[in-house]
Design a protein around this motif. Structure first.
Motif, PDB file in Angstrom:
ATOM      1  N   GLY A 109      67.127  51.905 -38.198  1.00 31.61           N
ATOM      2  CA  GLY A 109      67.393  51.335 -36.731  1.00 31.61           C
ATOM      3  C   GLY A 109      66.609  51.945 -35.797  1.00 31.61           C
ATOM      4  O   GLY A 109      66.742  52.999 -35.659  1.00 31.61           O
ATOM      5  N   ILE A 110      65.750  51.166 -35.130  1.00 30.07           N
ATOM      6  CA  ILE A 110      65.302  51.661 -33.769  1.00 30.07           C
ATOM      7  C   ILE A 110      65.269  50.664 -32.700  1.00 30.07           C
ATOM      8  O   ILE A 110      65.008  49.787 -32.720  1.00 30.07           O
ATOM      9  CB  ILE A 110      63.665  52.030 -34.085  1.00 30.07           C
ATOM     10  CG1 ILE A 110      63.423  52.898 -35.266  1.00 30.07           C
ATOM     11  CG2 ILE A 110      63.128  52.721 -32.854  1.00 30.07           C
ATOM     12  CD1 ILE A 110      62.220  52.907 -35.773  1.00 30.07           C
ATOM     13  N   GLY A 111      65.970  51.387 -31.615  1.00 27.47           N
ATOM     14  CA  GLY A 111      65.922  50.575 -30.247  1.00 27.47           C
ATOM     15  C   GLY A 111      65.473  51.446 -29.235  1.00 27.47           C
ATOM     16  O   GLY A 111      65.743  52.588 -29.191  1.00 27.47           O
ATOM     17  N   VAL A 112      65.050  50.736 -28.184  1.00 27.98           N
ATOM     18  CA  VAL A 112      64.585  51.171 -27.045  1.00 27.98           C
ATOM     19  C   VAL A 112      65.119  50.806 -25.730  1.00 27.98           C
ATOM     20  O   VAL A 112      65.375  49.552 -25.807  1.00 27.98           O
ATOM     21  CB  VAL A 112      62.680  50.761 -26.809  1.00 27.98           C
ATOM     22  CG1 VAL A 112      62.205  51.225 -25.557  1.00 27.98           C
ATOM     23  CG2 VAL A 112      62.294  51.242 -28.307  1.00 27.98           C
ATOM     24  N   TYR A 113      65.560  51.905 -25.162  1.00 26.99           N
ATOM     25  CA  TYR A 113      66.537  51.505 -23.775  1.00 26.99           C
ATOM     26  C   TYR A 113      65.785  52.057 -22.594  1.00 26.99           C
ATOM     27  O   TYR A 113      64.557  52.569 -22.677  1.00 26.99           O
ATOM     28  CB  TYR A 113      67.820  52.076 -24.000  1.00 26.99           C
ATOM     29  CG  TYR A 113      68.946  51.600 -25.092  1.00 26.99           C
ATOM     30  CD1 TYR A 113      69.720  50.572 -24.709  1.00 26.99           C
ATOM     31  CD2 TYR A 113      68.423  51.830 -26.603  1.00 26.99           C
ATOM     32  CE1 TYR A 113      70.375  49.979 -25.672  1.00 26.99           C
ATOM     33  CE2 TYR A 113      69.392  51.264 -27.440  1.00 26.99           C
ATOM     34  CZ  TYR A 113      70.221  50.191 -27.011  1.00 26.99           C
ATOM     35  OH  TYR A 113      71.007  49.923 -27.887  1.00 26.99           O
TER      36      TYR A 113
END
Length: 190
Positions: A109-113
């Motif tokens: 999983g890769i999430g950008v904030y």
């Protein structure tokens, strides 16, 4: 996936890799037990080595109570010791995500904030963008490419002071005169 359980009190200073220790993965609620994925440590070390700068782990393992208090997903990978929210000074969350995408294109999983990047080592592939404050599924974070041998050689010559126009040399479209001048400059450095 190989997840190990540590004691923050007993094992906090234990090095998991060249740059990471157990204490960095501990839950911020003060609990002693720390779950840490071996694969997550390896991923973070690759990211650190690539950027050549310290990786700050803002949040890694979370107890269920702490995860709920932080508004985390009920089945968050943080609960399993398989996720970390990270920052690197001087590197955008998107750039970190793009390199993480390069490292694990078919899983994780890769999430950008706005101010950090979430990476995890789950078996399935999932990507999201939360920079606007609302999570949106995305197809991925392309954009990173390994430097070619030519690019690496040009960068080395720039560092040595042999050339000063790296963009021109990285194209590979050189005139005979440009090559002659390069040979002369290189000979002067020897």
């Amino acid at each position: 996936m190989s997840v190990r359980t540590y004691s923050k009190r007993k094992d906090g200073g234990v090095k998991l890799s060249a740059n990471f220790s157990v204490a960095e993965f501990a839950c911020h609620d003060g609990s002693d037990s720390v779950l840490i994925s071996v694969e997550l440590v390896a991923l973070l070390q690759k990211i650190r080595d690539h950027f050549g700068k310290p990786v700050t782990i803002n949040s890694a393992y979370r107890t269920a109570a702490w995860n709920a208090k932080q508004g985390g997903a009920p089945k968050s990978q943080h609960l399993r010791g398989m996720a970390a929210d990270i920052t690197i000074t001087g590197v955008s969350p998107l750039a970190v995500a793009q390199y993480a995408e390069f490292l694990q294109p078919k899983a994780g999983g890769i999430g950008v904030y706005q101010s950090f990047t979430h990476v995890d080592v789950r078996a399935v592939r999932t990507r999201w963008d939360s920079r606007s404050g609302t999570e949106k599924a995305v197809s991925g974070w392309p954009g990173y490419m390994e430097a070619s041998e030519l690019d690496k050689a040009v960068d080395k010559l720039v560092s040595a002071g042999v050339i000063d126009s790296p963009d021109r040399w990285k194209t590979g479209n050189w005139t005979d005169r440009a090559v002659e001048l390069l040979i002369i400059k290189m000979a002067a450095k020897v």
